[in-house]
Design an enzyme around this catalytic site. Structure first.
Site, PDB file in Angstrom:
ATOM      1  CG  ASP A 183      -7.341   3.443  -0.908  1.00 20.26           C
ATOM      2  OD1 ASP A 183      -7.860   2.327  -0.807  1.00 20.26           O
ATOM      3  OD2 ASP A 183      -7.374   4.274   0.029  1.00 20.26           O
ATOM      4  CE  LYS A 228      -4.403   1.122   0.133  1.00 22.92           C
ATOM      5  NZ  LYS A 228      -5.607   0.413  -0.330  1.00 22.92           N
TER       6      LYS A 228
HETATM    7  P1  NDP Z   1     -12.831   7.856  -3.103  1.00 17.50           P
HETATM    8  O1  NDP Z   1     -11.752   8.835  -2.872  1.00 17.50           O
HETATM    9  O2  NDP Z   1     -13.348   7.634  -4.461  1.00 17.50           O
HETATM   10  O3  NDP Z   1     -14.073   8.180  -2.155  1.00 17.50           O
HETATM   11  C1  NDP Z   1     -13.935   8.264  -0.789  1.00 17.50           C
HETATM   12  C2  NDP Z   1     -15.242   8.731  -0.181  1.00 17.50           C
HETATM   13  O4  NDP Z   1     -15.173   8.627   1.227  1.00 17.50           O
HETATM   14  C3  NDP Z   1     -15.549  10.181  -0.491  1.00 17.50           C
HETATM   15  O5  NDP Z   1     -16.936  10.369  -0.510  1.00 17.50           O
HETATM   16  C4  NDP Z   1     -14.923  10.894   0.710  1.00 17.50           C
HETATM   17  O6  NDP Z   1     -15.473  12.171   0.987  1.00 17.50           O
HETATM   18  C5  NDP Z   1     -15.240   9.931   1.817  1.00 17.50           C
HETATM   19  N1  NDP Z   1     -14.214  10.044   2.872  1.00 17.50           N
HETATM   20  C6  NDP Z   1     -12.884   9.814   2.739  1.00 17.50           C
HETATM   21  N2  NDP Z   1     -12.245  10.032   3.884  1.00 17.50           N
HETATM   22  C7  NDP Z   1     -13.201  10.405   4.761  1.00 17.50           C
HETATM   23  C8  NDP Z   1     -13.179  10.761   6.124  1.00 17.50           C
HETATM   24  N3  NDP Z   1     -12.033  10.784   6.820  1.00 17.50           N
HETATM   25  N4  NDP Z   1     -14.367  11.080   6.704  1.00 17.50           N
HETATM   26  C9  NDP Z   1     -15.531  11.059   6.013  1.00 17.50           C
HETATM   27  N5  NDP Z   1     -15.604  10.732   4.711  1.00 17.50           N
HETATM   28  C10 NDP Z   1     -14.463  10.411   4.105  1.00 17.50           C
HETATM   29  O7  NDP Z   1     -12.267   6.466  -2.486  1.00 17.50           O
HETATM   30  P2  NDP Z   1     -12.758   4.988  -2.749  1.00 17.50           P
HETATM   31  O8  NDP Z   1     -14.212   4.961  -2.996  1.00 17.50           O
HETATM   32  O9  NDP Z   1     -11.834   4.391  -3.734  1.00 17.50           O
HETATM   33  O10 NDP Z   1     -12.421   4.305  -1.350  1.00 17.50           O
HETATM   34  C11 NDP Z   1     -13.369   4.242  -0.281  1.00 17.50           C
HETATM   35  C12 NDP Z   1     -12.962   3.148   0.689  1.00 17.50           C
HETATM   36  O11 NDP Z   1     -12.929   1.881   0.007  1.00 17.50           O
HETATM   37  C13 NDP Z   1     -11.577   3.307   1.338  1.00 17.50           C
HETATM   38  O12 NDP Z   1     -11.619   2.785   2.645  1.00 17.50           O
HETATM   39  C14 NDP Z   1     -10.708   2.399   0.470  1.00 17.50           C
HETATM   40  O13 NDP Z   1      -9.557   1.954   1.154  1.00 17.50           O
HETATM   41  C15 NDP Z   1     -11.662   1.254   0.213  1.00 17.50           C
HETATM   42  N6  NDP Z   1     -11.343   0.427  -0.944  1.00 17.50           N
HETATM   43  C16 NDP Z   1     -11.247   0.973  -2.182  1.00 17.50           C
HETATM   44  C17 NDP Z   1     -10.969   0.168  -3.260  1.00 17.50           C
HETATM   45  C18 NDP Z   1     -10.964   0.703  -4.642  1.00 17.50           C
HETATM   46  O14 NDP Z   1     -10.899  -0.124  -5.578  1.00 17.50           O
HETATM   47  N7  NDP Z   1     -11.055   1.986  -4.875  1.00 17.50           N
HETATM   48  C19 NDP Z   1     -10.673  -1.269  -3.090  1.00 17.50           C
HETATM   49  C20 NDP Z   1     -10.891  -1.757  -1.747  1.00 17.50           C
HETATM   50  C21 NDP Z   1     -11.184  -0.917  -0.729  1.00 17.50           C
HETATM   51  P3  NDP Z   1     -14.686  13.509   0.537  1.00 17.50           P
HETATM   52  O15 NDP Z   1     -14.797  13.535  -0.946  1.00 17.50           O
HETATM   53  O16 NDP Z   1     -15.361  14.618   1.229  1.00 17.50           O
HETATM   54  O17 NDP Z   1     -13.259  13.307   1.008  1.00 17.50           O
END
Ligand code: NDP
Length: 455
Positions: A168, A128
């Site tokens: 991510d 990571k």
């Molecule tokens: P994105 O950046 O596309 O979206 C993240 C979302 O979560 C946004 O809506 C963001 O809001 C919100 N968010 C992030 N940090 C916080 C926080 N500290 N508090 C509140 N809201 C938060 O990321 P992904 O959708 O790719 O990832 C989401 C989750 O899924 C993560 O935990 C990631 O590790 C996990 N994941 C992702 C994979 C992938 O293929 N992308 C694979 C496996 C797991 P804002 O825009 O306001 O920051």
């Protein structure tokens, strides 16, 4: 004959080495609790100090990322890559760009990734990386300059057979494009060094959808054990990024009703349900306009926006009547109180799209109440699975159809579900997907480490 192995002693050593890495310690503690019984039954793992070795990254790279903004001002961020374990394949895992990024968060994510990748049935080790850079509010040119500077250093440590990063939080198609373009220039080679690429330069169909779809497929598999389906179920989804968007898309397709979405500023509750048309609006809002989720309730007046209130010790998003919850934003987004609220409101399916979204007291509650609880390292493994399929297509220089990739994803999620069920039964905790995922993921990596000698 079994001997009792003291996982507690090993855990204490991990704590004494890095007492401040709370997210990493949380992830290690959970895995150690699950694999205690495996260590007892397999003394050869203890003798080979598998636990002591598995918690120590094979390599950690930390570097300076200097870049200039549009006004010419210089900024300095921190870049990292954690190469955690390569026993079963090249390091594989995403890059996160978010101001909260630090060693603890990346080590927890890399550690989880080792077991998750092992569960996928594909040959991938765990890694990571990322940076404390915040892409929010930056222009495309600023993000590009940052990515170029980041890759200027990272390229020395990665490669299609060594370490293959992906996206991510904060790293989507745009960032992968800039990172790939820089790698290609520096190495003078066009290779599958990153996944999540665009379709017309090496990307795989279904990769953007994979994590969200996979988490819904996992929920369907869990429900099938009770002869139920997602049709007609009311679902709470958090986040509004990549994982959330495709979770909602698949849920709508399967006849479920989704009533929430969020971002870091608050959440929307749309009792009438998020339709395909409303989801399209969210995708444009988030992926192109890069706007805030509050704008949803300005456009769709039936929805209510509630801003984040940090004085509250719970998240009201999890306090609505529903059947299923799909946390898909970030770590520790469901605390003990949220877990209680979910149960009180009738939720009996939790499928984790995000990594480690539930705090340990919340996890204990879900397990205690015997709900269908799919932990992230199983439920969200669809993303890295299709990344693995993207690597295969790149190596073979061919492209599979949408149906082919989706079918493979579905099969992989089925197989992950079965591995969890089988391992949880074999080790005496049927229905406990946390133990099932940790044990099934662990055994394969531990055996590979035994085979390959001391490293
Ligand atoms: P994105 O950046 O596309 O979206 C993240 C979302 O979560 C946004 O809506 C963001 O809001 C919100 N968010 C992030 N940090 C916080 C926080 N500290 N508090 C509140 N809201 C938060 O990321 P992904 O959708 O790719 O990832 C989401 C989750 O899924 C993560 O935990 C990631 O590790 C996990 N994941 C992702 C994979 C992938 O293929 N992308 C694979 C496996 C797991 P804002 O825009 O306001 O920051």
């Amino acid at each position: 004959m079994s001997t009792v192995y003291n996982t507690g002693d090993v855990y204490d050593k991990v704590v004494s080495r890095d007492p401040d890495q709370k997210e990493f310690l949380q992830a290690v503690h959970e895995v150690f609790e699950s694999v205690k019984v495996v260590m007892d039954r397999n003394p050869e793992y203890g003798k080979a100090k598998i636990l002591e070795r598995i918690v120590e990254p094979e390599r950690v790279v930390s570097f300076r990322v200097a870049w200039t903004d549009d006004r010419g001002e210089i900024h300095v961020n921190r870049g990292f890559r954690i190469q955690m374990n390569s026993a079963i394949g090249p390091y594989k895992g995403g890059l996160r760009f978010h101001p909260s990024v630090n060693l603890s968060i990346l080590k927890f994510l890399a550690f989880e990734q080792v077991f998750k990748n092992s569960l996928t049935t594909l040959p991938m080790g765990g890694g990571k990386g990322g940076s404390d850079f915040d892409p929010k509010g930056k222009s495309d040119a600023e993000v590009m300059r940052f990515c170029q500077s980041f890759m200027m250093e990272l390229h020395k440590y990665i490669g299609p057979d060594t370490d293959v990063p992906a996206g991510d939080i904060g790293v989507g198609g745009r960032e992968i494009g800039y990172l790939f373009g820089t790698y290609k220039r520096l190495k003078n080679e066009f290779s599958g060094v990153l996944t999540g690429k665009s379709l017309n330069w090496g990307g795989s169909l279904i990769r953007p959808e994979a994590t969200g779809y996979g988490s819904v497929y996992f929920a369907s598999e869990m429900l099938a054990t009770r002869n139920e389906t997602l049709a007609g179920k009311t679902c709470l989804v958090s986040g509004s990024g990549n994982v959330s968007q495709y979770t909602v898309q698949k849920l709508i397709e399967l006849g479920a009703k989704v009533v929430t979405l969020s971002d870091s500023s608050g959440y929307i509750y749309d009792e009438s349900g998020i339709t395909a048309e409303k989801l399209k609006y969210v995708m444009t809002l988030k992926n192109i306009k890069r706007g805030r989720i509050s704008e949803y309730s300005e456009k769709y007046r039936e929805a209510v926006f509630t801003p984040v209130d940090s004085s509250k010790d719970y998240n009201p998003l999890w306090d609505h009547k529903a059947d299923c919850a799909f946390p898909s934003a970030t770590q520790n987004e469901i605390n003990g109180k949220d877990a209680q609220n979910l149960l009180k409101n009738g939720v009996y399916v939790v499928s984790e799209g995000s990594n480690m979204p539930t705090t340990p007291d919340g996890v204990d509650l879900f397990i205690d109440k015997k709900i269908l609880y799919g932990p992230g390292k199983a439920a969200n493994a669809g993303g890295v699975s299709v990344s693995g399929l993207e690597m295969s297509q790149n190596s073979m220089r061919l492209k599979w159809s949408r149906e082919e990739v989706d079918n493979k994803l579905r099969q992989i999620m089925k197989s992950i579900h079965k591995s969890c069920v089988d391992a949880s039964e074999e080790y005496g905790t049927p229905g406990n997907y946390v133990n099932g995922a940790n044990i099934a993921g662990f055994v394969k990596v531990a055996d590979a480490m035994l085979d390959q000698g001391l490293f």
